[in-house]
Design an enzyme around this catalytic site. Structure first.
Site, PDB file in Angstrom:
ATOM      1  N   CYS A 105       0.801  -1.228   0.000  1.00  0.00           N
ATOM      2  CA  CYS A 105       0.000   0.000   0.000  1.00  0.00           C
ATOM      3  C   CYS A 105       0.829   1.271   0.000  1.00  0.00           C
ATOM      4  CB  CYS A 105      -0.959  -0.003   1.188  1.00  0.00           C
ATOM      5  SG  CYS A 105      -2.064  -1.432   1.226  1.00  0.00           S
ATOM      6  N   HIS A 246      -3.572   7.027   2.802  1.00  0.00           N
ATOM      7  CA  HIS A 246      -3.895   5.746   2.169  1.00  0.00           C
ATOM      8  C   HIS A 246      -5.304   5.348   2.580  1.00  0.00           C
ATOM      9  CE1 HIS A 246      -4.124   1.606   1.150  1.00  0.00           C
ATOM     10  NE2 HIS A 246      -3.857   1.159   2.357  1.00  0.00           N
ATOM     11  N   ASN A 276     -10.335  -0.598  -0.559  1.00  0.00           N
ATOM     12  CA  ASN A 276      -8.900  -0.405  -0.392  1.00  0.00           C
ATOM     13  C   ASN A 276      -8.199  -0.915  -1.643  1.00  0.00           C
ATOM     14  OD1 ASN A 276      -6.174  -0.679   0.233  1.00  0.00           O
ATOM     15  ND2 ASN A 276      -6.534  -1.354   2.334  1.00  0.00           N
TER      16      ASN A 276
END
Length: 324
Positions: A105, A246, A276
């Site tokens: 990520c 994020h 996500n």
């Protein structure tokens, strides 16, 4: 910049039926109502190319002027060849520096760090940075903990030493491998669970996550690195016009904002309709913020990420004062 999201989706109603929970139960724990899912027959490189074309058009860059292609992904097309070479080929190019890297990520921020170094070493470089993730391909069908979280998508940026719409003012990235075992996916690597071509893969082939520990570490690391970056630039959270974290989980976004003292009104939250998307989440959130008119000329934007490894980082980005 440019972004791409698959049209197909998986909403909470479908997942609630599959896992025997309610739609509200999923939303209250994730902040997500729908995830975009890459259809069969398409791969990570297909999303990467769409995002890349959008970024090239946005910047007015002729693909023939590119010197580097960097692809950040923990769900590439495969181990060999690298996805960057595939993106290069699909754009009709050859002879570029083509590099894949995987910090999960944190991919986009690590990518900004790498591209910043490249354009300092080679002032004439024109770097295509793509963060593309087919996270749904890493999720075991029966694992509720990951299927309610992750979605697919890609974001891209063209980075040069010249003046652009966004200017990277400072960036910090870091890592610590001691807790690596709480977020893993071993499929396709040397630890893959199969021993022969006709063997079935084991559970460790897919994404496995200890959610509570990931939550704790994500909040502390993203808040900590953000404060450290601001401090070394003589700034405080009050100086941030827009915070783009994020898009890991709605509760993580809220908790990091609370620790920094940055309210929701100054935070970009793009997770509800896309899930996500790992490394792609920050460029996609930046794209949405721009579409909403939230990247105001002269504004200071704080980016922060946390990913498997574990890796994390933060960047200060200034919106060009001449931007409209």
């Amino acid at each position: 910049m440019g972004g791409y999201l698959p049209r197909d989706g998986r909403d909470n109603a479908e997942l609630a039926k599959t896992y025997g929970v309610t739609e509200d139960w999923i939303y209250s724990r994730t902040g997500i109502r729908r995830r975009r899912i890459l259809p069969a027959g398409q791969n990570t490189s297909d999303m990467a190319v769409e995002a890349a074309r959008a970024a090239l058009a946005d910047s007015g860059t002729d693909p023939a002027d590119l010197t580097h292609v960097l692809v950040a992904s923990c769900a590439p097309d495969g181990l060999v060849p690298n996805t960057a070479c595939t993106v290069e080929r699909k754009l009709g190019l050859s002879g570029l520096v083509a590099l894949d890297f995987n910090v999960a990520c944190s991919g986009f921020l690590y990518g900004l760090y790498l591209t910043s170094a490249i354009v300092r070493l080679e002032p004439g470089a024109v770097v295509l940075l793509v963060a593309a993730e087919a996270m749904s391909r890493l999720c075991a069908p029966g694992d509720r903990s990951v299927n309610v979280i992750f979605g697919d998508g890609a974001g891209a940026a063209v980075v040069t030493a010249r003046r652009g719409a966004l200017v990277v003012e400072d960036i910090v990235v870091s890592s610590d491998g001691k807790n690596a075992g709480i977020l893993t996916a071993n499929g396709g690597g040397s630890r893959a669970a199969y021993a022969s071509p006709d063997s079935r893969v084991g559970e460790d082939y897919f994404l496995r996550m200890e959610g509570r520990e990931v939550f704790r570490l994500a909040v502390s690391r993203m808040a900590g690195v953000s404060l450290a970056l601001l401090a070394r630039n003589g700034l405080s959270p009050a100086d941030v016009d827009l915070f783009v974290p994020h898009q890991a989980n709605g509760r993580i976004i809220e908790a990091v904002g609370d620790r920094l003292g940055i309210p929701a009104a100054r935070t970009a939250a793009y997770i509800e309709d896309v899930g996500n998307t790992s490394a792609a989440s920050i460029p996609l959130a930046l794209e949405q913020a721009r579409a909403q008119g939230r990247l105001r000329p002269g504004g200071r934007v704080l980016l922060a990420s946390f990913g498997a490894g574990f890796t994390w980082g933060a960047a200060l980005v200034r919106v060009d004062a001449a931007a409209s």
